[in-house]
Scaffold this active site. Sequence first.
Site, short mmCIF file in Angstrom:
data_model
loop_
_atom_site.label_atom_id
_atom_site.label_comp_id
_atom_site.label_asym_id
_atom_site.label_seq_id
_atom_site.Cartn_x
_atom_site.Cartn_y
_atom_site.Cartn_z
N GLU A 10 0.72 -1.13 -0.04
CA GLU A 10 0.02 -0.03 -0.05
C GLU A 10 0.81 1.17 -0.08
OE1 GLU A 10 -2.29 -0.36 3.55
OE2 GLU A 10 -2.83 -2.40 3.32
N ASP A 22 0.56 10.22 3.51
CA ASP A 22 1.43 11.46 4.09
C ASP A 22 0.13 12.56 4.69
OD1 ASP A 22 3.40 12.61 5.59
OD2 ASP A 22 4.27 13.53 3.76
N TYR A 38 -7.30 2.05 5.79
CA TYR A 38 -6.34 0.93 5.57
C TYR A 38 -5.93 0.05 6.64
CZ TYR A 38 -3.55 4.54 8.23
OH TYR A 38 -3.11 5.57 8.98
N LYS A 58 10.25 3.57 3.16
CA LYS A 58 10.15 4.98 2.67
C LYS A 58 10.85 5.51 1.76
CE LYS A 58 9.42 7.66 6.12
NZ LYS A 58 8.82 8.32 7.32
N CYS A 115 11.24 47.30 -12.92
CA CYS A 115 11.30 45.83 -13.68
C CYS A 115 12.64 45.74 -14.24
CB CYS A 115 10.34 46.04 -14.77
SG CYS A 115 10.27 44.49 -15.87
N CYS A 145 12.17 45.80 -18.29
CA CYS A 145 11.75 47.14 -19.30
C CYS A 145 12.01 48.33 -18.52
CB CYS A 145 10.44 46.92 -19.61
SG CYS A 145 9.09 47.04 -18.22
N CYS A 163 4.77 44.40 -12.77
CA CYS A 163 5.52 45.51 -13.70
C CYS A 163 4.41 46.24 -14.52
CB CYS A 163 6.33 44.70 -14.60
SG CYS A 163 6.97 45.57 -16.19
N CYS A 204 6.55 46.04 -22.17
CA CYS A 204 7.34 44.96 -21.29
C CYS A 204 7.88 43.75 -21.90
CB CYS A 204 7.04 44.64 -19.83
SG CYS A 204 8.15 43.67 -18.90
S1 IVH Z 1 -0.92 0.77 9.02
C1 IVH Z 1 -0.12 -1.53 12.53
N1 IVH Z 1 -1.02 1.69 6.54
O1 IVH Z 1 1.85 5.41 9.11
C2 IVH Z 1 -0.50 -0.74 11.12
N2 IVH Z 1 -0.30 2.98 8.32
O2 IVH Z 1 3.78 4.73 11.46
C3 IVH Z 1 -0.99 0.74 11.58
N3 IVH Z 1 0.22 5.19 7.24
O3 IVH Z 1 0.45 6.36 11.78
C4 IVH Z 1 -0.65 1.66 10.37
N4 IVH Z 1 -0.25 5.04 5.01
O4 IVH Z 1 -0.55 7.52 9.83
C5 IVH Z 1 -0.86 1.91 7.97
N5 IVH Z 1 -1.18 2.33 4.07
C6 IVH Z 1 -0.95 2.69 5.33
C7 IVH Z 1 -0.55 3.70 5.90
C8 IVH Z 1 0.01 4.26 7.40
C9 IVH Z 1 -0.09 6.11 5.92
C10 IVH Z 1 0.61 6.08 8.48
C11 IVH Z 1 -0.37 6.11 9.54
C12 IVH Z 1 0.41 5.81 10.75
C13 IVH Z 1 2.02 5.60 10.35
C14 IVH Z 1 2.40 4.40 11.07
#
Ligand code: IVH
Length: 788
Positions: free
Chosen positions: A118, A122, A230, A319, A413, A416, A431, A437
């Site tokens: 997944e 953010d 999720y 990450k 500017c 010009c 400007c 210009c």
């Molecule tokens: S699962 C035990 N799935 O990441 C699993 N978290 O450090 C619980 N986050 O606070 C989280 N996308 O804000 C999961 N596809 C995803 C996610 C996700 C973003 C964030 C979430 C959580 C942090 C985990």
Amino acid sequence: MTVTTKANTPANRAAELRARIEEANHRYHVLDDAQIPDADYDKLMRELEAIEAAHPELAAADSPTLRVGASPSREFAEVRHALRMLSLANAFSDEEIVDFVRRIEEHLDIADPVFSVEPKFDGLAISLRYENGVFVQGATRGDGETGEDVTVNLRTIKAIPLRLRGDDWPAVLEVRGEVYMPRADFERYNAHAREHGGKVLANPRNGAAGSLRQLDSSITASRPLAFFAYAPGAVENGSLPNAHSALMRKFRDWGFPVSQLVETARGAQGCLDYYRRIGEARDSLPFDIDGVVYKLDDLAGQRELGFVGRTPRWAIAHKFPAQEQQTKVEAIIINIGRTGAATPAAVLEPVHVGGVTVTNATLHNADQVARLDVRVGDTVIVRRAGDVIPEVVRVVPALRPDGTQAWAMPTHCPICGSEIVREDGEVVARCSGELICPAQRVQSIFHFAGRRAMDIEGLGERVIEDLVALGFVKSPADLYALTVADFAEMRRRADERDGTTPETVKAGKVATRWAENLIESIDHSRATTLERFLYALGIEHVGESTAKALAAWFGRLQLIRHLPWPLLKLVPDIGGEVARSIDHFFTQEGNQSAIDELLMRGVNLKDEHDVSPKLRQSLGSDCLLASFEIPKLTGKRATQLAAAFEDLERVAHVPEHQLVTAGLPADTAAALVRWRDEGGHAELFARSLRSWNTLRELAGSAGEAGQSLPLDGQTAVLTGTLKSMTRDEAKDRLERLGAKVAGSVSKKTSFVVAGEEAGSKLGKAQELGVEIWDETRLLAFLAGQGGS
Ligand code: IVH
């Protein structure tokens, strides 16, 4: 819609309205498949509000009327999570992932386990609690044990269901997920804030977090927030599927948005392939992600693996490299745009950010420079997210050298020499050189020639700069009078000016070929579409989507170029500011003659058509009255006024007392008369009425012709590379035949066009049994529709 024959009580009607409104919300915000017009939606909401106001006993926790927010609270209550909200361990390298998978394999004694893979969204993690299918409480993560009760704020997010769909959910169900702000909405929000001196959000994540933590939920309601589910939380009296991927499908059935990018993958290799694929797509996603997450799909396996501290052994976050880096400001320059806007930018010591080298970052405007107090010599943090222009996020004060000076907008500017002025209340400095210009000319011609505008291939900024500087071109129309000899002459003078080597015979031939190619592209660009042409004009606030809407609704340039702003506002998505800007552009004589000149020189719009039959719905006299923005004249009053005066012409003359006799409150009538008789509004009113009558005639006849398009109501998805056209072109042509082109495959997709090297969308389409077209089939279809 099935017709129910329940007793016609307010309670039944309220229940029916709630169901219909939530169905519309689900379609729009979760399935991305809007089905009822905004006006109808508003009508249903108003009716429900009226019923609830008259019958307070009918109030309900799942009523969509709660989505507009409630009165501010003083602080958030604490919520103890029934089940702890965990976090994930982070990994940055392939080796860490290989180790992670190996540990699972050893622990469970299995090989190549399946993972749910997944995006790592953010935004802000939240937990939603449903009791008997109704959303009762929502909380932030807080420290994992205790969070803040943000139920009222979460109700304003339309992607969050207030009542679960289906009937196979546990009596108590907690769903966890991420609240986020889509990038485009974030940009739009900030652009508006910058223009109006509002609070600028640092990035979409802060935008989401800040919006959710508003004590005044009506502020949250005004922010463009979205949600992805999720993970499960606490569950009582019921059970869940035994695989995470199956659970995600259930979440979808129950009405939650689950990202289309959630897939399954086998073993470490499968996970790493996914990481690469998503990494490549990262910049073009509509939301920010900072990595991907792998979760063991088998829930029994998850239970067996358990936790170390606060993180599960069965999941990990992989990450992406940081999108923020530190570097030094070498200079602060200003760029002059096509409307003269003077935008400060930092020239940076080159730095690698999220995969590209950045040497320039925007500072947006003078206020932003002052807010950040960026100075030449400062060390700054630059951020690059998606394909947006890199920007300076903040200064590192500890690293400021001695003797720096605060920056100030230059008074003149740099191109010009005209004065740079900033009108009272304006955020943008400009400007004042306008047509004298060269920078403004160059930028407007560059925009005009751009790929998404007139698409003149090969006509880059450098060539335009020379054409303008050496006096060959003053306006876009001049491009269409250029000859091969002109380009040769321009080259010669540019060489002379720059002291570059004189031409040899061979270089001369290359130059001629270059000029011929350019002339050919210019010639080729003459045949274009109304939408591209409108966008190419460079009207302030008119981006591609506005240009597209104008073209779709009104159909012809001759019509659009004379419409007063209240009529432009009848198009959904065009607000007062944009409408006024379009009206202003077309009331400038210079712009009208520039358009005439373009048409005279052979520019032609091959797709002009009659006004859209949809326009008819917006042409009621109440809609027109409401669009004037007359003080105190609310939608309701406009309807009342329209009903009282069948002939709107009369509204232009009636004395105040007759308005009162017609039922308007005295202050509304007074405000209307003041508006009408002062500040040139009488003329606007008359002009609008004329255009309105014309439009009504046009819409009437268009309606009779019953214009329907072959792909009306169908949703297409494009994937892979096509040989005969770009994806943009394919999108364009399908849209012209009435199709909607979406970015991802769902059950609602009518067909998927798969070119070469089609990606996961093709797999998804096969999985869902969606019809698949190859390129040959697409071409055959287009040919059959008379589009070559
Ligand atoms: S699962 C035990 N799935 O990441 C699993 N978290 O450090 C619980 N986050 O606070 C989280 N996308 O804000 C999961 N596809 C995803 C996610 C996700 C973003 C964030 C979430 C959580 C942090 C985990």
